[in-house]
Design a protein around this motif. Sequence first.
Motif, mmCIF file in Angstrom:
data_model
loop_
_atom_site.group_PDB
_atom_site.id
_atom_site.type_symbol
_atom_site.label_atom_id
_atom_site.label_comp_id
_atom_site.label_asym_id
_atom_site.label_seq_id
_atom_site.Cartn_x
_atom_site.Cartn_y
_atom_site.Cartn_z
ATOM 1 N N ARG A 147 0.838 -1.211 0.000
ATOM 2 C CA ARG A 147 0.000 0.000 0.000
ATOM 3 C C ARG A 147 0.864 1.249 0.000
ATOM 4 O O ARG A 147 0.607 2.202 -0.741
ATOM 5 C CB ARG A 147 -0.927 0.017 1.218
ATOM 6 C CG ARG A 147 -2.133 -0.885 1.103
ATOM 7 C CD ARG A 147 -3.034 -0.790 2.325
ATOM 8 N NE ARG A 147 -3.502 0.553 2.565
ATOM 9 C CZ ARG A 147 -3.940 0.999 3.750
ATOM 10 N NH1 ARG A 147 -3.957 0.201 4.800
ATOM 11 N NH2 ARG A 147 -4.356 2.237 3.889
ATOM 12 N N ALA A 148 1.897 1.255 0.842
ATOM 13 C CA ALA A 148 2.791 2.416 0.911
ATOM 14 C C ALA A 148 3.478 2.652 -0.426
ATOM 15 O O ALA A 148 3.569 3.801 -0.893
ATOM 16 C CB ALA A 148 3.832 2.206 2.018
ATOM 17 N N LEU A 149 3.933 1.588 -1.039
ATOM 18 C CA LEU A 149 4.614 1.708 -2.331
ATOM 19 C C LEU A 149 3.674 2.266 -3.396
ATOM 20 O O LEU A 149 4.063 3.147 -4.173
ATOM 21 C CB LEU A 149 5.176 0.347 -2.754
ATOM 22 C CG LEU A 149 5.914 0.301 -4.084
ATOM 23 C CD1 LEU A 149 7.057 1.298 -4.127
ATOM 24 C CD2 LEU A 149 6.414 -1.115 -4.339
ATOM 25 N N HIS A 150 2.457 1.795 -3.421
ATOM 26 C CA HIS A 150 1.461 2.291 -4.389
ATOM 27 C C HIS A 150 1.266 3.806 -4.228
ATOM 28 O O HIS A 150 1.285 4.557 -5.216
ATOM 29 C CB HIS A 150 0.141 1.548 -4.196
ATOM 30 C CG HIS A 150 -0.983 2.109 -4.985
ATOM 31 N ND1 HIS A 150 -1.128 1.880 -6.337
ATOM 32 C CD2 HIS A 150 -2.003 2.919 -4.625
ATOM 33 C CE1 HIS A 150 -2.207 2.527 -6.766
ATOM 34 N NE2 HIS A 150 -2.750 3.154 -5.749
ATOM 35 N N ILE A 151 1.103 4.247 -2.995
ATOM 36 C CA ILE A 151 0.913 5.675 -2.724
ATOM 37 C C ILE A 151 2.137 6.469 -3.167
ATOM 38 O O ILE A 151 2.025 7.505 -3.831
ATOM 39 C CB ILE A 151 0.630 5.923 -1.232
ATOM 40 C CG1 ILE A 151 -0.707 5.309 -0.831
ATOM 41 C CG2 ILE A 151 0.656 7.425 -0.918
ATOM 42 C CD1 ILE A 151 -0.906 5.212 0.675
ATOM 43 N N ARG A 152 3.304 5.979 -2.804
ATOM 44 C CA ARG A 152 4.533 6.710 -3.119
ATOM 45 C C ARG A 152 4.781 6.790 -4.618
ATOM 46 O O ARG A 152 5.229 7.827 -5.112
ATOM 47 C CB ARG A 152 5.713 6.083 -2.393
ATOM 48 C CG ARG A 152 5.687 6.408 -0.910
ATOM 49 C CD ARG A 152 6.768 5.745 -0.136
ATOM 50 N NE ARG A 152 6.832 6.333 1.202
ATOM 51 C CZ ARG A 152 7.547 5.840 2.178
ATOM 52 N NH1 ARG A 152 8.279 4.751 2.002
ATOM 53 N NH2 ARG A 152 7.544 6.429 3.359
ATOM 54 N N ARG A 153 4.516 5.715 -5.324
ATOM 55 C CA ARG A 153 4.688 5.769 -6.792
ATOM 56 C C ARG A 153 3.783 6.834 -7.397
ATOM 57 O O ARG A 153 4.205 7.587 -8.268
ATOM 58 C CB ARG A 153 4.384 4.408 -7.405
ATOM 59 C CG ARG A 153 5.511 3.424 -7.271
ATOM 60 C CD ARG A 153 5.171 2.118 -7.949
ATOM 61 N NE ARG A 153 6.277 1.177 -7.845
ATOM 62 C CZ ARG A 153 6.121 -0.135 -7.820
ATOM 63 N NH1 ARG A 153 4.914 -0.668 -7.892
ATOM 64 N NH2 ARG A 153 7.171 -0.917 -7.727
ATOM 65 N N ARG A 154 2.533 6.881 -6.948
ATOM 66 C CA ARG A 154 1.579 7.849 -7.503
ATOM 67 C C ARG A 154 1.889 9.275 -7.069
ATOM 68 O O ARG A 154 1.819 10.206 -7.872
ATOM 69 C CB ARG A 154 0.161 7.469 -7.098
ATOM 70 C CG ARG A 154 -0.344 6.247 -7.823
ATOM 71 C CD ARG A 154 -1.740 5.918 -7.418
ATOM 72 N NE ARG A 154 -2.571 7.120 -7.588
ATOM 73 C CZ ARG A 154 -3.857 7.104 -7.757
ATOM 74 N NH1 ARG A 154 -4.492 5.963 -7.792
ATOM 75 N NH2 ARG A 154 -4.543 8.207 -7.889
ATOM 76 N N ALA A 155 2.203 9.455 -5.792
ATOM 77 C CA ALA A 155 2.374 10.808 -5.254
ATOM 78 C C ALA A 155 3.772 11.373 -5.477
ATOM 79 O O ALA A 155 3.925 12.580 -5.664
ATOM 80 C CB ALA A 155 2.054 10.815 -3.756
ATOM 81 N N LEU A 156 4.787 10.516 -5.442
ATOM 82 C CA LEU A 156 6.166 10.997 -5.474
ATOM 83 C C LEU A 156 6.923 10.628 -6.742
ATOM 84 O O LEU A 156 7.948 11.227 -7.040
ATOM 85 C CB LEU A 156 6.936 10.449 -4.260
ATOM 86 C CG LEU A 156 6.328 10.759 -2.893
ATOM 87 C CD1 LEU A 156 7.082 10.025 -1.797
ATOM 88 C CD2 LEU A 156 6.288 12.254 -2.643
ATOM 89 N N GLY A 157 6.441 9.600 -7.439
ATOM 90 C CA GLY A 157 7.114 9.154 -8.651
ATOM 91 C C GLY A 157 7.988 7.944 -8.385
ATOM 92 O O GLY A 157 8.356 7.657 -7.245
ATOM 93 N N PRO A 158 8.354 7.248 -9.453
ATOM 94 C CA PRO A 158 9.079 5.986 -9.305
ATOM 95 C C PRO A 158 10.533 6.121 -8.869
ATOM 96 O O PRO A 158 11.115 5.161 -8.359
ATOM 97 C CB PRO A 158 8.991 5.369 -10.695
ATOM 98 C CG PRO A 158 8.805 6.526 -11.614
ATOM 99 C CD PRO A 158 8.012 7.542 -10.842
ATOM 100 N N SER A 159 11.134 7.278 -9.029
ATOM 101 C CA SER A 159 12.551 7.403 -8.683
ATOM 102 C C SER A 159 12.798 8.210 -7.406
ATOM 103 O O SER A 159 13.948 8.480 -7.060
ATOM 104 C CB SER A 159 13.327 8.003 -9.853
ATOM 105 O OG SER A 159 12.806 9.260 -10.186
ATOM 106 N N HIS A 160 11.739 8.575 -6.703
ATOM 107 C CA HIS A 160 11.900 9.311 -5.441
ATOM 108 C C HIS A 160 12.546 8.392 -4.398
ATOM 109 O O HIS A 160 12.261 7.195 -4.358
ATOM 110 C CB HIS A 160 10.531 9.798 -4.947
ATOM 111 C CG HIS A 160 10.617 10.732 -3.797
ATOM 112 N ND1 HIS A 160 10.773 10.298 -2.492
ATOM 113 C CD2 HIS A 160 10.559 12.086 -3.747
ATOM 114 C CE1 HIS A 160 10.807 11.337 -1.685
ATOM 115 N NE2 HIS A 160 10.683 12.439 -2.425
ATOM 116 N N PRO A 161 13.427 8.915 -3.551
ATOM 117 C CA PRO A 161 14.084 8.071 -2.542
ATOM 118 C C PRO A 161 13.117 7.298 -1.643
ATOM 119 O O PRO A 161 13.391 6.151 -1.290
ATOM 120 C CB PRO A 161 14.919 9.066 -1.730
ATOM 121 C CG PRO A 161 15.170 10.198 -2.667
ATOM 122 C CD PRO A 161 13.950 10.279 -3.544
ATOM 123 N N ASP A 162 11.983 7.897 -1.287
ATOM 124 C CA ASP A 162 11.011 7.185 -0.448
ATOM 125 C C ASP A 162 10.368 6.025 -1.211
ATOM 126 O O ASP A 162 10.094 4.970 -0.629
ATOM 127 C CB ASP A 162 9.933 8.136 0.066
ATOM 128 C CG ASP A 162 10.454 9.095 1.124
ATOM 129 O OD1 ASP A 162 11.562 8.872 1.652
ATOM 130 O OD2 ASP A 162 9.738 10.069 1.434
#
Length: 111
Positions: free
Chosen positions: A77-92
């Motif tokens: 779930r966290a990964l899904h949110i981060r990909r959408r909100a921050l992008g695939p190459s963001h450190p988080d």
Amino acid sequence: TLGAEHPATATSLNNLAALLERQGDYAAARPLLERALAIRERTLGTEHPDTARSLHNLAVCCAYQGDIATAIALIERALHIRRRALGPSHPDTLRAEQSLANMRHASARAE
């Protein structure tokens, strides 16, 4: 001062949980992380990066407790949110991907 439902309260709960985790007290840390997650979901929404941070932190705690299935579901779930909100190459996002890989590896070893 800010109230039980304020995002800053969730941050304080998360920080206290991190201290407990460093002491190895995962059983005490987990309910604090669950409460922080619930606050962030209610106040910031289910797709906010800070909500993803809470999901990630709870996932790591669950993994330390040996609850790998729950940890994997939370980190996904966290990964899904981060990909959408921050992008695939963001450190988080990359950190979540690494955590997920580690958890899947731990799950495969346990089988």
